[in-house]
Design a protein around this motif. Sequence first.
Motif, short mmCIF file in Angstrom:
data_model
loop_
_atom_site.label_atom_id
_atom_site.label_comp_id
_atom_site.label_asym_id
_atom_site.label_seq_id
_atom_site.Cartn_x
_atom_site.Cartn_y
_atom_site.Cartn_z
N TRP A 115 47.32 45.94 43.27
CA TRP A 115 46.63 45.21 42.22
C TRP A 115 46.96 43.74 42.46
N ASP A 116 46.00 43.00 42.99
CA ASP A 116 46.24 41.61 43.34
C ASP A 116 46.14 40.74 42.09
N ARG A 166 40.26 34.85 35.09
CA ARG A 166 41.53 35.48 35.42
C ARG A 166 42.41 35.60 34.18
N TRP A 184 42.70 46.38 34.99
CA TRP A 184 43.37 47.05 36.10
C TRP A 184 42.40 47.88 36.93
N ARG A 240 39.19 47.28 37.51
CA ARG A 240 38.42 46.39 38.39
C ARG A 240 39.24 45.98 39.60
N ALA A 241 40.50 45.62 39.37
CA ALA A 241 41.35 45.17 40.48
C ALA A 241 41.61 46.30 41.48
N LYS A 242 41.79 47.50 40.97
CA LYS A 242 42.01 48.64 41.86
C LYS A 242 40.75 48.95 42.66
N GLU A 281 45.60 37.74 41.69
CA GLU A 281 44.49 36.78 41.71
C GLU A 281 43.21 37.39 41.17
N PHE A 282 43.11 38.72 41.21
CA PHE A 282 41.86 39.37 40.84
C PHE A 282 41.99 40.26 39.61
N LEU A 283 42.99 39.99 38.79
CA LEU A 283 43.05 40.60 37.46
C LEU A 283 42.18 39.74 36.54
N THR A 284 41.02 40.25 36.18
CA THR A 284 40.06 39.43 35.46
C THR A 284 39.59 40.11 34.17
#
Length: 361
Positions: free
Chosen positions: A116-117, A128, A345, A347-349, A119-122
């Motif tokens: 789970w990056d 973000r 979470w 979306r990030a996955k 930067e990309f938890l949106t």
Amino acid sequence: MQHFWLRHEVKEGEGRSPLLPTHAAALIQKGHKVSVERSATRCVADALYEEAGAQLVETGSWVNAPKDAVILGLKELPESNDALVHNHIFFAHCFKGQGGSAELLNRFKSGGGTLWDLEFLTLDNGRRVAAFGRAAGIAGMAVGLLVWAYKQLDPLSVSPCPPLVERFQNYDELATYVKQFLDKAKEKSGKLPTVIVIGALGRCGGGSVDFAEKVGITPTKWDLDETKKGGPFPEILQHDIFVNCIYLMTKIPPFVTSEGIAGPGRVLSVIADVSCDTSNPNNPIPVYNQTTTFLKPTLRATQGDNPLDVIAIDHLPSLVPAESSKEFDDALIEHLLAYPNTPVWTRAKDLFHQKTKEVLG
């Protein structure tokens, strides 16, 4: 309930933490388990985590953590080819074609772990959930001004900025430190620098502009409207300092070029590349090809009577580790408490699996 495992950061000069003791306590109060690796470089003492109810464990022991532990960090993992079997949360910098992307994603694929990056938890609107952007903009402007000041005070030096070993408790303390060097430089040169910020309307650029104004500089502020025609932009070359604060997602024309900076009449002597897309093939500042560090803050892009120096430190907020960590962690904690059962979470996955497939097939 989850088992969060806060790892020690191996990156030189990195003192931030994605989980402060108060936030560890919040997780524990909700029934989660928190293990914290001992760290002599983190911005808060190990004992404060222990007081908050966390279990202290040995530095670097995450590799042998229980398989269900969620490994929490900020910057890159130690260099290795070992398969990654855990779930990880950190800034991996491997979804936009950066150097080493395939190797890192292959480690996850080989071990069955998930990334789970951060930067990309949106959120649903694409914003973000937590970012160090403002802190990076502040620190980037600060270092850019320091380098310019040092160059005025010692124009013949081949190393325009000494190692940045000092860390600051807050942004006001950093501003006081920078202001004293600007005052000395003005006394010697008779002027303050002209500064242009690109990306000035974002979080990062806003922090950069605010810091400049705090120390008496009124920067030129550019954003999408000013850059939509496409670069290179000769206007940049007519400022003493260029601070790049954009969030790069796709290829764009370069802001400056090697040919442009080699031409006559250039005023520009410092580039603070806060965005620091050094290994990104779409880097819009293609006049350098390596990152710099707090111990060696600059690299020289051109020589001559007005040498151009580039700052490309990829963890600038570590200059003010405690305050920048608090800002970030205050925004992240509500999402850690809900991990992994929200769209943030999910979306990030999904993005991790999408990028893994694109890169590795």
